[in-house]
Write a protein that holds these residues in place. Structure first.
Motif, PDB file in Angstrom:
ATOM      1  N   GLN A 179       0.823  -1.234   0.020  1.00 56.90           N
ATOM      2  CA  GLN A 179      -0.119  -0.048   0.224  1.00 56.90           C
ATOM      3  C   GLN A 179       0.955   1.172  -0.062  1.00 56.90           C
ATOM      4  N   SER A 180       1.826   1.214   0.981  1.00 58.90           N
ATOM      5  CA  SER A 180       2.459   2.433   0.986  1.00 58.90           C
ATOM      6  C   SER A 180       3.674   2.667  -0.233  1.00 58.90           C
ATOM      7  N   GLY A 181       4.047   1.522  -0.669  1.00 58.74           N
ATOM      8  CA  GLY A 181       5.085   1.612  -1.895  1.00 58.74           C
ATOM      9  C   GLY A 181       4.376   2.101  -3.175  1.00 58.74           C
ATOM     10  N   ILE A 182       3.202   1.460  -3.389  1.00 59.04           N
ATOM     11  CA  ILE A 182       2.651   2.025  -4.534  1.00 59.04           C
ATOM     12  C   ILE A 182       1.967   3.414  -4.447  1.00 59.04           C
ATOM     13  N   ASP A 183       1.650   3.856  -3.191  1.00 56.78           N
ATOM     14  CA  ASP A 183       1.168   5.218  -3.180  1.00 56.78           C
ATOM     15  C   ASP A 183       2.311   6.084  -3.351  1.00 56.78           C
ATOM     16  N   THR A 184       3.466   5.716  -2.710  1.00 52.36           N
ATOM     17  CA  THR A 184       4.871   6.535  -2.939  1.00 52.36           C
ATOM     18  C   THR A 184       5.307   6.347  -4.491  1.00 52.36           C
ATOM     19  N   LEU A 185       5.157   5.304  -5.149  1.00 57.83           N
ATOM     20  CA  LEU A 185       5.347   5.256  -6.471  1.00 57.83           C
ATOM     21  C   LEU A 185       4.473   5.919  -7.478  1.00 57.83           C
ATOM     22  N   LEU A 186       3.353   6.231  -7.242  1.00 54.85           N
ATOM     23  CA  LEU A 186       2.330   6.766  -8.017  1.00 54.85           C
ATOM     24  C   LEU A 186       2.898   8.442  -7.498  1.00 54.85           C
ATOM     25  N   TYR A 187       3.041   8.770  -6.529  1.00 57.82           N
ATOM     26  CA  TYR A 187       3.324  10.171  -6.293  1.00 57.82           C
ATOM     27  C   TYR A 187       4.747  10.590  -6.754  1.00 57.82           C
ATOM     28  N   THR A 188       5.726   9.674  -6.955  1.00 59.81           N
ATOM     29  CA  THR A 188       7.016   9.888  -7.829  1.00 59.81           C
ATOM     30  C   THR A 188       6.402  10.060  -9.387  1.00 59.81           C
ATOM     31  N   LEU A 189       5.680   8.968  -9.829  1.00 61.84           N
ATOM     32  CA  LEU A 189       5.414   8.968 -11.315  1.00 61.84           C
ATOM     33  C   LEU A 189       4.633  10.562 -11.573  1.00 61.84           C
ATOM     34  N   ARG A 190       3.859  11.019 -10.661  1.00 55.81           N
ATOM     35  CA  ARG A 190       3.358  11.975 -10.924  1.00 55.81           C
ATOM     36  C   ARG A 190       4.293  13.286 -11.042  1.00 55.81           C
ATOM     37  N   ASP A 221      -4.373  -1.852  -5.364  1.00 52.40           N
ATOM     38  CA  ASP A 221      -5.930  -1.769  -5.092  1.00 52.40           C
ATOM     39  C   ASP A 221      -6.478  -1.096  -6.286  1.00 52.40           C
ATOM     40  N   LEU A 222      -8.054  -1.084  -6.134  1.00 51.11           N
ATOM     41  CA  LEU A 222      -8.757  -0.347  -7.401  1.00 51.11           C
ATOM     42  C   LEU A 222      -8.644   0.948  -7.339  1.00 51.11           C
ATOM     43  N   GLU A 223      -8.387   1.713  -6.118  1.00 46.71           N
ATOM     44  CA  GLU A 223      -8.252   3.261  -6.312  1.00 46.71           C
ATOM     45  C   GLU A 223      -6.865   3.456  -6.852  1.00 46.71           C
ATOM     46  N   GLN A 224      -5.806   2.711  -6.355  1.00 45.14           N
ATOM     47  CA  GLN A 224      -4.336   2.879  -7.088  1.00 45.14           C
ATOM     48  C   GLN A 224      -4.416   2.574  -8.396  1.00 45.14           C
ATOM     49  N   GLN A 225      -5.077   1.610  -8.899  1.00 47.47           N
ATOM     50  CA  GLN A 225      -5.175   1.297 -10.371  1.00 47.47           C
ATOM     51  C   GLN A 225      -5.793   2.595 -11.249  1.00 47.47           C
ATOM     52  N   LYS A 226      -6.741   3.083 -10.633  1.00 50.79           N
ATOM     53  CA  LYS A 226      -7.324   4.262 -11.016  1.00 50.79           C
ATOM     54  C   LYS A 226      -6.479   5.474 -11.068  1.00 50.79           C
ATOM     55  N   VAL A 227      -5.739   5.643 -10.161  1.00 52.25           N
ATOM     56  CA  VAL A 227      -4.805   6.910 -10.299  1.00 52.25           C
ATOM     57  C   VAL A 227      -3.792   6.517 -11.186  1.00 52.25           C
ATOM     58  N   TYR A 228      -3.307   5.340 -11.409  1.00 45.64           N
ATOM     59  CA  TYR A 228      -2.291   5.107 -12.345  1.00 45.64           C
ATOM     60  C   TYR A 228      -2.741   5.267 -13.705  1.00 45.64           C
ATOM     61  N   PHE A 229      -3.974   4.804 -14.059  1.00 46.43           N
ATOM     62  CA  PHE A 229      -4.371   4.855 -15.608  1.00 46.43           C
ATOM     63  C   PHE A 229      -4.661   6.428 -15.714  1.00 46.43           C
TER      64      PHE A 229
END
Length: 456
Positions: free
Chosen positions: A398-409, A435-443
């Protein structure tokens, strides 16, 4: 065809609407009544300070008439430097850059006032009015593009410094544009220019170029040090730092190149070299501060190099060093987390110990500037990428993917393509844990990135 209203028309309408006598308006504005009369009759030009007084008395914002003034005084009539110079300064102070562009292009049609414009550009630059200075530098550079002069080279150097952005590849293009002019610069200023170029290539991890520039920087600084030792009376320094600084920095750059290439013995050797360079007799207060800075860097670099070369026990000494040198925490933690990822180490104790400082990274990133913003930005993004990778390897998805998405942005908005691609690749490796919310943010992010690339 209906003529556009003039400033004089606006003033006359204002006097009429308020029911002023000319003497009353003179009292309100502080402009002599005889002068006002001549201005309204068109027999006397309107001076800059008089325009500002009248504008203020009419209750209008500062610079309200500058667009009209630029046309009436400098486009439709022959410009005079005595009137143009104060206009440029007021426009710069009020950030009326469009007005500066309009009059400058008009003035330089016949290459008039180039000497004066360069002097004003230098003054703007020293006073921090960089965007106004940039307009003048570009104008002078365009007018003198076939001269191959020191002034042209200095204009190009200033343009490079002002145009440095958080976009690494814009900086690369700016560096490539500057390089042909470096040899035309004052010999001491060349040291600053080469140092700045090396910083750009360092941020881009183009190590071969960093090394060749560091060699050139050392060669030129050695020459200047010899000249300095022969002078009986030291003149005013034109380089930003004392000359020995550039020789030390050249060897620090070499150490960083070999550390990046994992040639750790060479990295340590060049660290020893720049420590010897800073051992100078009778240093001034300025020189003492620089010496202390290089000593801190040497201490930290030794710890970093030993850690990266496999001596993991040294991490505790490294953390103690960071407590004494908090400015080095961001760079140090990039190294610490990278080592943890490469060797599957658990460094939670170190992250917990510096949790407050790590949180401060994010605040500083959004609120504070950097001496080398392109480097500071890249370090912050690289830390977040390595931190996300560490969390994921520790199965804290959870924390790792949140940080990864933040870095991607952040990397995509900064147009850091290298880290953007690395973030996308890492997400692909762990996408089953999103999770579903993280997938949504990624796309959503991928759509934004694709749209940005299409626009480019």
């Amino acid at each position: 065809m209906k003529l556009a209203p003039t400033i004089r028309t606006y003033i006359e309408n204002h006097i009429r609407e308020r029911g002023y006598k000319l003497q009353q308006f003179s009292d309100v504005t502080g402009v002599n009544v005889g002068t006002l009369s001549a201005i309204l009759k068109g027999s006397r030009p309107l001076a800059m300070n008089q325009l500002d007084q009248i504008t203020s008395s009419m209750g209008l914002e500062k610079g309200y008439f500058y667009e009209m003034y630029s046309v009436e005084c400098f486009v439709e009539s022959a410009p005079h430097w005595r009137r143009l110079e104060p206009f440029l300064y007021r426009c710069a102070e009020l950030n009326k850059l469009g007005c500066i562009k309009k009059v400058i292009y008009q003035v330089t049609d016949d290459r008039s006032y180039i000497d004066e414009l360069f002097v004003v550009a230098e003054d703007f630059y020293k006073k921090g009015m960089e965007q106004a200075a940039l307009i003048l530098y570009e104008c002078v550079a365009e007018c003198e593009k076939y001269q191959h002069s020191e002034r042209l080279a200095l204009c190009q150097y200033r343009i490079f410094l002002i145009n440095k952005t958080l976009n690494k590849f814009n900086n690369l293009n700016a560096a490539i544009r500057l390089e042909p002019y470096v040899e035309k610069l004052n010999e001491e200023i060349q040291l600053d220019a080469i140092k700045e170029l090396a910083n750009v290539y360092n941020a881009l991890n183009i190590w071969g170029k960093v090394y060749s520039l560091s060699e050139e920087l050392e060669r030129k600084s050695d020459f200047q040090l010899k000249l300095e030792s022969r002078r009986r009376n030291k003149g005013q320094r034109t380089a930003f730092y004392p000359i020995f600084t550039y020789k030390a920095y050249a060897n620090l750059l070499k150490a960083s190149v070999f550390e990046a290439r994992k040639e750790y013995e060479l990295a340590l050797r060049y660290t020893e070299v720049y420590e010897k360079v800073i051992d100078i007799p009778n240093p001034t207060k300025e020189e003492i501060e620089i010496i202390e800075r290089f000593r801190r860097w040497a201490q930290g670099n030794r710890l970093s190099i030993n850690l990266m070369s496999g001596n993991h026990e040294i991490i505790h000494s490294y953390l103690q060093y960071l407590e004494d040198n908090p400015k080095e925490i961001l760079t140090a933690f990039i190294n610490i987390v990278q080592v943890a990822n490469e060797h599957s180490l658990n460094i939670d104790f170190a992250l917990d110990k510096f949790e407050a400082q790590i949180q401060q990274f994010h605040i500083d990133f959004h609120l504070k500037g950097e001496d080398n913003p392109q480097i500071g930005n890249h370090r912050f993004l690289l830390f977040n990428y390595e931190f996300a990778k560490y969390r994921l390897s520790q199965r804290n998805f959870q924390s790792g993917i949140d940080t990864l998405l933040y870095t991607l942005r952040l990397s995509s908005s900064s147009q850091d393509d290298y880290l953007t691609i690395k973030c996308i690749d890492l997400y692909g490796e762990y996408r089953d844990h999103a999770d579903l919310e993280q997938q949504k943010v990624y796309f959503q992010l991928i759509e934004e990135i694709s749209y940005q690339k299409l626009r480019v």
